[in-house]
Design an enzyme around this catalytic site. Sequence first.
Site, PDB file in Angstrom:
ATOM      1  N   GLU A 179      -1.752   5.267   6.222  1.00 20.96           N
ATOM      2  CA  GLU A 179      -2.232   4.610   7.572  1.00 20.96           C
ATOM      3  C   GLU A 179      -3.445   5.218   8.023  1.00 20.96           C
ATOM      4  OE1 GLU A 179      -0.742   1.738   8.179  1.00 20.96           O
ATOM      5  OE2 GLU A 179       1.512   2.081   8.416  1.00 20.96           O
ATOM      6  N   LYS A 236       0.935  -1.264   0.129  1.00 14.78           N
ATOM      7  CA  LYS A 236       0.161  -0.018  -0.031  1.00 14.78           C
ATOM      8  C   LYS A 236       0.780   1.417  -0.125  1.00 14.78           C
ATOM      9  CE  LYS A 236      -2.212  -0.956   3.654  1.00 14.78           C
ATOM     10  NZ  LYS A 236      -1.580  -2.166   4.039  1.00 14.78           N
ATOM     11  N   CYS A 284      -0.601 -15.242   0.789  1.00 15.28           N
ATOM     12  CA  CYS A 284      -0.755 -16.100   2.017  1.00 15.28           C
ATOM     13  C   CYS A 284       0.446 -16.770   2.300  1.00 15.28           C
ATOM     14  CB  CYS A 284      -1.954 -16.803   2.022  1.00 15.28           C
ATOM     15  SG  CYS A 284      -2.198 -17.937   3.415  1.00 15.28           S
TER      16      CYS A 284
HETATM   17 ZN    ZN Z   1      -3.978 -19.118   2.752  1.00 13.96          ZN
END
Ligand code: ZN
Length: 202
Positions: A92, A21, A149
């Site tokens: 933020e 970001k 992930c």
């Molecule tokens: Zn995952």
Amino acid sequence: MSREARDFGLTVIVGPMFSGKTTELLRLLTRYKMAGYTVALLKPSIDKRYSEREVVSHDGLKMEALAVEPNYSGLEEALRKLEDVEVIGIDELQFFEPDMKIVELILRVSLEKRVFVAALNLDFRGEPWEVVKELLPRADDVVSLQAVCTYVDPKTGKRCGAPATRTQRLIDGKPAPRDAPRILIGGRESYEPRCRRHHEIS
Ligand SMILES: [Zn+2]
């Protein structure tokens, strides 16, 4: 330098931690800087990971930032001082107080100039941040970012690798409890990007 009309509008960059970001925010601001616009970056003073005067993204891209009190008057005062600046970045946003006046202020200012806001989509419990939740659908443009992930299956030892939309908080490698404090400044030792399937709260 004078222009026909001031460029204006609000873009919100949203996603979990480690989705880039701040890097995206700095990229967009730098683009305007290179085009000769005056640019300023604000961040809530709560984020002291690096220093009071500088935002450093996870990729090492740098831009000087003004640390402001994370409430309406802090932001209002800073924006008033920066009245002549053409492009404003706010990093933020989730750390600002849950106050609708902040949302209204950002919407008002972005009618007169270009404003880019970067914010976490959800807290570690997977709950939305009030200011972000209210600002997001009112923005002119939304940039939604995902991380990857990093969950490792204990049986197979394989990484998930799916797009991550959640921020996993870990305490000694274990999921943080739901009643843990909402704000805890930290890096990779305390947080991991996770997909929805692997986001855990103990
Ligand atoms: Zn995952």
